[in-house]
Design an enzyme around this catalytic site. Sequence first.
Site, PDB file in Angstrom:
ATOM      1  N   LYS A 160       0.850  -1.203   0.000  1.00 55.27           N
ATOM      2  CA  LYS A 160       0.000   0.000   0.000  1.00 55.27           C
ATOM      3  C   LYS A 160       0.877   1.241   0.000  1.00 55.27           C
ATOM      4  CE  LYS A 160      -3.939   1.927   2.596  1.00 55.27           C
ATOM      5  NZ  LYS A 160      -4.808   1.774   3.788  1.00 55.27           N
ATOM      6  N   SER A 213      -9.669   1.706   2.745  1.00 51.25           N
ATOM      7  CA  SER A 213      -8.826   2.467   1.859  1.00 51.25           C
ATOM      8  C   SER A 213      -7.740   1.639   1.151  1.00 51.25           C
ATOM      9  CB  SER A 213      -8.153   3.581   2.647  1.00 51.25           C
ATOM     10  OG  SER A 213      -7.292   3.037   3.623  1.00 51.25           O
ATOM     11  N   SER A 217      -9.846  -0.481   6.986  1.00 51.53           N
ATOM     12  CA  SER A 217      -9.254  -0.362   5.645  1.00 51.53           C
ATOM     13  C   SER A 217      -8.550  -1.591   5.089  1.00 51.53           C
ATOM     14  CB  SER A 217      -8.276   0.806   5.615  1.00 51.53           C
ATOM     15  OG  SER A 217      -9.002   1.983   5.417  1.00 51.53           O
TER      16      SER A 217
HETATM   17  N1  GLN Z   1     -13.173   4.095   6.161  1.00 54.49           N
HETATM   18  C1  GLN Z   1     -12.590   4.554   7.372  1.00 54.49           C
HETATM   19  C2  GLN Z   1     -12.234   6.019   7.246  1.00 54.49           C
HETATM   20  O1  GLN Z   1     -12.497   6.567   6.244  1.00 54.49           O
HETATM   21  C3  GLN Z   1     -11.410   3.709   7.734  1.00 54.49           C
HETATM   22  C4  GLN Z   1     -10.175   4.043   7.007  1.00 54.49           C
HETATM   23  C5  GLN Z   1      -8.992   3.221   7.418  1.00 54.49           C
HETATM   24  O2  GLN Z   1      -9.120   2.189   8.093  1.00 54.49           O
HETATM   25  N2  GLN Z   1      -7.816   3.695   7.058  1.00 54.49           N
HETATM   26  O3  GLN Z   1     -11.699   6.611   8.122  1.00 54.49           O
END
Ligand code: GLN
Length: 475
Positions: free
Chosen positions: A79, A154, A178
Amino acid sequence: MKLTDLTITQAHQGLKKKEFSAIELCKAYLDRIKERDKEIFAFLTINTKKALSQAKKIDDLILQKREIPQLAGIPVAIKDNILVEDLKCTAGSKILGNYIAPYDATVIKKLKEKAAVILGKTNLDEFAMGSSTENSAFGATRNPHDLIRVPGGSSGGSAAAVAANECVYALGSDTGGSIRLPASFCGVVGLKPTYGAVSRYGLIAFASSLDQIGPITKTAQDCKTVFEAIKGKDGLDSTSIETPKIKNLKFKIENLRIGIPKEYFVKGIEPEVEKVIKAAIKKYEEMGARIEEVSLPHTEYANPAYYIISPSEASANLSRYDGIKYGYSTKEAKDLMEIYLKSKGEGFGQEVRRRIMLGTYSLSSGYYEAYYLRAQKVRTLVKEDFKKVFEKVDVLLTPVSPVLPFKIGEKIDDPLSMYLVDVYTVSINLAGLPALSLPCGKAGHLPVGLQIIGKPFEENKILEIGEIFEKTCQR
Ligand code: GLN
């Protein structure tokens, strides 16, 4: 079997038995990326030259009949918020669009020690803020199961790359879901480790009390291998600790007590998702596990608390992108203040700016007690809920997401509906627990992920519970 279909275990065996070389394996993936990534857009950077030269080194070791580690020569995708020395690390943001990582994150150091072949860096929501990978400054990644749908976020690039056979496994990061959400949407396995199990050194910070790096793989067994390789105490991250070695636990499924939190099956869950999840729970029951309904009474407050705590931490973490130290700097400004303001305004995307404003607001004098402090109190209550149920049961089974992979563009203009996708994942980060997202069936052509939540540092157990499902039930 095609080289690009292999799991880590299979690829390792193949390399050892000289059925193919590390170079052949690496080339097969690079070709696959060339062919498939035009549509998927999982990768932001492709590391062709270094990946091939690393693969060559592994082949030399094999030729010398040297013992090779399990991950040696196995192509991995990372990532793009995890630093790999000398490769670009953008965090999906224009503000870091030209940033080259000056050192390796600890997890990368560990993978390199195991002679992994790093194929490239994958797309993500900007600074890992989002649930669909549409918030990337470089464009959206597509779900390999249905190109008009999102891969989740994400870590959408990492999950899509694994699902599209563009790498054998990948690393993602999970602050509120994410790793698990994209794993669920793309039909692959994703582990969010216990807070502290994996070093965060070299991970671009979003919300430091919640962030964890973890593996995205094709099987639970592969997930074990990668987790074992990246975990452990690191002097460069004071929140990291040493955890037990991954081994074969050999527990009996008949002795397993599984809790089903009733708050996770209320309005808002799509009926197709509920059906697949309930069928998976039934399979565990048929295998002999004891299933029990439990209650996590503060569940409904977890999402609001998360969306105060994580932006608060993000607003502090992101203050370093000032247009001076590193990253994007505005072209024209009359004074220092204008450099700050314009660089941030031009460099950050809309969602990131929204989070910074939310966080700054909840931390500001006069509002701190009403928002941030209260959210922290809720966090404690959420944590205690889990502690109580884990006195009665060994693990919890829930859906990863209340919805199936949605269409690109469907939720992007409605942040609240996007935030609601995280209702089943954020409480696990607030409580610091480990959780696995396991493909457990499909609704039509779309994958559904089962979430297996464990006690702190019981990754081994939830991974084995996942393996039992994989072995017993057809995927
Ligand atoms: N979808 C969540 C957010 O937007 C989690 C994101 C993540 O785990 N990095 O904060």
